[in-house]
Write an enzyme that holds these catalytic residues in place. Structure first.
Site, PDB file in Angstrom:
ATOM      1  CB  CYS A   6      -0.530   0.059   1.415  1.00  0.00           C
ATOM      2  SG  CYS A   6      -2.227   1.518   1.324  1.00  0.00           S
ATOM      3  CB  CYS A  34      -5.851   6.070  -6.990  1.00  0.00           C
ATOM      4  SG  CYS A  34      -5.848   4.202  -7.015  1.00  0.00           S
ATOM      5  CE  LYS A  45      -7.958  10.749  -0.497  1.00  0.00           C
ATOM      6  NZ  LYS A  45      -6.856   9.870  -0.821  1.00  0.00           N
TER       7      LYS A  45
END
Length: 393
Positions: free
Chosen positions: A159, A348, A383
């Site tokens: 990650c 992402c 975001k």
């Protein structure tokens, strides 16, 4: 009536509960087992670590929202899984039978693999909200008494996005505190190059992220293994460069992941690291009534790298796993052959404090039909908007 039990209630388990209940309806029973009664929005943890969010900002109690949807909830955690008897035993000894089990536990954080690594020892973390709150205390100490900072991801990590995010967020937060000039920053990673991210790069992620590190005066080491961490100093080994000792006042390092104990203990369910082995339909090959989604799923590394790196399981990819699992459980209950496969695409949004970067990889593992990366303040705003939308749900 079929009984579906989901272990885990985070970014994999909670969507799984909602989607499976929606597709099965009132005729079947869905139960969520979690080791906490509160949901925390994990992608916001880096903001908590610099004081831009609080625990209350990114969390809510699970029970009322699940019960509103007709989903049962148990917060005692799963102690053991018996696939022969088809039952989960909770921490208090409660036995919960199932016809179908969905494992969405997330990972066990393997800080113990490196001497001195982790919260309560010598480094900070943003893996959980508890860790992020502790990191915020460490951040305040850094602001009060500035010195070198190290951010990165340990060998075996899968990650990498949050490590990059936190490096850039920390840079921005220190500038706001007017002490950035007193904090030399170093980024360390097991990746073979900046922007690899366990995916072989996405678009020009190498150029984009290297540029951002240079612009922010953050030095870096790739192909790096952490040997040990002591108070105020980290010993690393860099490929072709040997050992180095880096001093620090503050450090945030993401660890490698393993499977949680209750899952890893089931014979034939997992790989040696405790991740659940699945087929193309999200099912265990040995136990076809057990499905798995999210970070706890076993995915082979993309390629052999000089220092071990894992493959990330991104949010969009996890949602695809959830949808496939929901449809396949419904087909199985109806006596039909399962047929739905997850797409495993990656979209992402990485925050950088005052800007951000977006990455699109379709599919996530190359070769790809689409690969794309862009930087802009719109990513930071997107975001923030996504966080508000998710928490309100």
């Amino acid at each position: 009536m079929a009984k579906v039990v989901i272990i885990g209630a985070s970014t994999g388990g909670l969507p799984a509960a909602y989607e499976i209940k929606a597709i099965l309806g009132k005729a079947h029973e869905v139960t969520v087992v979690s080791n906490t009664d509160i949901f925390h929005f994990v992608p916001s943890n880096p903001w908590v670590a610099v004081g831009w969010r609080t625990r209350d900002d990114i969390s809510f109690h699970l029970k009322p929202y699940l019960e509103k949807k007709g989903i049962k909830f148990n917060s005692e955690g799963a102690k053991t899984i018996d696939p022969e008897k088809k039952q989960v035993v909770t921490g208090s000894g409660t036995v919960i039978p199932y016809d179908y089990l969905v494992i969405a536990t997330g990972p066990k954080l393997a800080f113990e693999d490196i001497e001195g690594l982790g919260p309560g020892l010598n480094t900070s973390s943003v893996c959980t909200v508890d860790h992020a709150e502790r990191a915020y205390s460490d951040f305040r100490s850094l602001v009060a008494d500035p010195g070198p900072a190290i951010v990165g991801a340990a060998q075996g990590a899968s990650c990498f996005g949050p490590a990059y995010e936190f490096a850039f967020i920390l840079d921005t937060a220190l500038k706001k505190a007017k002490v950035r000039n007193k904090v030399p920053m170093t980024y360390i990673t097991s990746e073979p190059y900046i922007g690899h991210m366990g995916l072989g790069g996405v678009g020009d992620s190498k150029g984009l992220l290297e540029h951002e590190l240079r612009e922010r005066h953050i030095t870096w080491y790739t192909n790096t293994k952490i040997k040990k961490v002591e108070r105020g100093k980290m010993t690393i080994e860099v490929l072709n460069e040997g050992e180095k000792v880096l001093p620090f006042k503050f450090s945030m390092i993401l660890p490698s992941f393993k499977g949680v104990d209750a899952v890893a203990a089931v014979p034939g369910l997992c790989n040696p690291k405790g991740f659940v082995i699945i087929d193309e339909y999200q099912r265990s090959p040995k136990y076809p009534d057990i499905y798995s989604v999210g970070v706890c799923v076993a995915i082979a590394p993309l390629e052999a790298t000089p220092v071990p790196t894992g493959v990330p399981k991104t949010g969009y990819m996890i949602e695809s796993m959830v949808t496939a699992t929901a449809h396949n459980i419904k087909d199985s209950i109806d006596g039909k052959p399962v047929h739905t496969r997850a797409t495993w695409n990656a979209i992402c949004l990485a925050d950088m404090g005052n800007t951000g970067a977006a990455f699109v990889a379709l599919p996530q593992i190359p070769p790809r039909n689409v690969t794309w990366s862009k930087k802009g303040r719109w990513v930071h705003l997107a975001k923030v908007a996504f966080e508000k939308y998710f928490i309100r749900k």
